[in-house]
Design a protein around this motif. Structure first.
Motif, PDB file in Angstrom:
ATOM      1  N   ILE A  95      -6.536   4.033   1.347  1.00 12.34           N
ATOM      2  CA  ILE A  95      -6.657   3.307   2.517  1.00 12.34           C
ATOM      3  C   ILE A  95      -7.638   4.259   3.246  1.00 12.34           C
ATOM      4  CG2 ILE A  95      -4.758   1.665   2.432  1.00 12.34           C
ATOM      5  CD1 ILE A  95      -3.894   3.538   5.114  1.00 12.34           C
ATOM      6  N   ASN A 122       3.168  -4.119   8.989  1.00 14.38           N
ATOM      7  CA  ASN A 122       2.884  -2.895   8.980  1.00 14.38           C
ATOM      8  C   ASN A 122       4.038  -1.902   9.511  1.00 14.38           C
ATOM      9  OD1 ASN A 122      -0.089  -3.449   8.773  1.00 14.38           O
ATOM     10  ND2 ASN A 122      -0.233  -4.043  11.048  1.00 14.38           N
ATOM     11  N   THR A 167      -5.413   1.662   8.680  1.00 16.89           N
ATOM     12  CA  THR A 167      -4.476   0.323   8.667  1.00 16.89           C
ATOM     13  C   THR A 167      -5.183  -0.617   9.264  1.00 16.89           C
ATOM     14  OG1 THR A 167      -2.615   2.097   8.475  1.00 16.89           O
ATOM     15  CG2 THR A 167      -2.433  -0.210   9.251  1.00 16.89           C
ATOM     16  N   ALA A 211      -7.788  -1.881   7.079  1.00 19.07           N
ATOM     17  CA  ALA A 211      -7.169  -2.716   5.819  1.00 19.07           C
ATOM     18  C   ALA A 211      -6.658  -4.241   6.289  1.00 19.07           C
ATOM     19  CB  ALA A 211      -5.911  -1.928   5.305  1.00 19.07           C
ATOM     20  N   VAL A 212      -6.209  -4.176   7.694  1.00 18.43           N
ATOM     21  CA  VAL A 212      -5.638  -5.678   7.990  1.00 18.43           C
ATOM     22  C   VAL A 212      -6.877  -6.347   8.285  1.00 18.43           C
ATOM     23  CG1 VAL A 212      -4.439  -6.467   9.963  1.00 18.43           C
ATOM     24  CG2 VAL A 212      -3.434  -4.489   8.937  1.00 18.43           C
ATOM     25  N   ASN A 253       1.580  -2.955   4.702  1.00 16.67           N
ATOM     26  CA  ASN A 253       0.932  -1.698   4.774  1.00 16.67           C
ATOM     27  C   ASN A 253       1.709  -0.645   5.100  1.00 16.67           C
ATOM     28  OD1 ASN A 253      -2.172  -2.542   4.497  1.00 16.67           O
ATOM     29  ND2 ASN A 253      -1.682  -3.677   6.580  1.00 16.67           N
ATOM     30  N   THR A 258       0.730  -1.300   0.006  1.00 19.71           N
ATOM     31  CA  THR A 258       0.119  -0.151   0.035  1.00 19.71           C
ATOM     32  C   THR A 258       0.985   1.292   0.135  1.00 19.71           C
ATOM     33  OG1 THR A 258      -0.122   0.463   2.326  1.00 19.71           O
ATOM     34  CG2 THR A 258      -1.731  -1.289   1.504  1.00 19.71           C
TER      35      THR A 258
END
Length: 289
Positions: free
Chosen positions: A86, A156, A137, A140-141, A112, A11
């Motif tokens: 994101i 991350n 974040t 997204a995870v 990420n 990302t």
């Protein structure tokens, strides 16, 4: 349609560390223990024009050419642009749906990297910073982790700025370190934002939106990694600091090149990290939080 043995997504990858991570994955994958055939990397960015320009820069990259890294050059790796903002719930939903539809067996690596570092400090800066760096974040995870193959890697990108320094009260540090759920970390983020808004945060928190957002990322990574492991998964989930890298985000003030900054996230994706899970890494080793 080409079939791929491995699939990765990065990302915030149209410039800086994210673009360097894509580059280094392509360069290092052939010699990694994960190499069992062709690799597809999704270079994601919120702006299509910039994302496709980044893709072109990789095709023309001299080091990738001399290493014959890309499939178009006789190598193993294909890189494709995929839209992802994101900070947009819909965009993250679409991204997760794309992975599920196009890679029903799952993907192998997710890094990420997308984040913001805004100047100034007030309640608006805090809200915008936490929205992107922490809440987006986390979303997204949570949406993509189910699509990562068992034994894959999730990284991350955080920062040493996210370490729990003396500017945090002992009770806040203790709550971070003893958090059991993502809600525990989210509650801390909410309390910080509220404290800044009503002017009471200085007793417990630093006056630094970026630092607190990255503390949130490190903390929530630890929680999710532990929960995932307890469910029986072999996927390794870690956070890292890439270092002080000369990018637009540091306004050109860094001491490392983007490639040097990419070294840490790429190690956590492809390297032998001795089963590390839920750890915070910097300069090639696990560091105390």
């Amino acid at each position: 349609m080409t079939s791929y043995s491995r699939v990765a997504a990065v990302t915030g990858a149209n410039k800086g560390i994210g673009l360097a991570v894509v580059r280094q994955l392509a360069l290092q994958y052939p010699k990694s223990a994960f190499n069992n055939g062709p690799l597809l990397i999704y270079l994601t960015a919120r702006n299509e024009e910039r994302g496709r320009a980044a893709l072109e820069s990789l095709t023309a990259d001299k080091q990738l050419q001399s290493a014959k890294a890309l499939k178009s050059q006789g190598g193993l790796t294909d890189i494709k642009y995929l839209n992802l903002d994101i900070s947009s719930k819909q965009s993250v939903d679409d991204f997760a749906a794309h992975l599920k539809t196009n890679h029903p067996d799952g993907v192998d690596f997710l890094i990420n990297n997308a984040a913001v570092a805004l100047q100034g400090f007030d309640s608006n800066v805090v809200k915008e910073t936490l929205d992107c760096n922490y809440y987006s974040t986390l979303r997204a995870v949570e949406l993509t982790l189910p699509h990562i193959k068992d034994g894959g890697r999730l990284v991350n990108v955080a920062s040493m700025a996210g370490q729990l320094s003396s500017k945090y009260s002992d009770s806040i540090k203790s709550r971070f370190r003893n958090a059991q759920t993502t809600e525990d970390i989210t509650r801390l983020m909410q309390e910080f934002a509220t404290g800044v808004e009503n002017g009471s945060h200085e007793a417990d928190w630093p006056s630094a939106a970026y630092a607190v957002s990255k503390a949130g990322v490190i903390g929530v990574t630890k929680v999710i990694a532990r929960q995932n492991q307890e469910s029986g998964s072999k996927t390794l989930i870690n956070s890292c600091c890439p270092g002080y890298v000369k990018t637009d985000m540091t306004r050109g003030g860094g001491t490392k090149t983007p490639d040097q900054g990419a070294a840490m996230p790429v190690l956590l994706a492809l390297g032998d990290i001795r089963g590390s899970n839920g750890e915070f890494w910097s300069e090639g080793k696990i560091v105390n939080w």
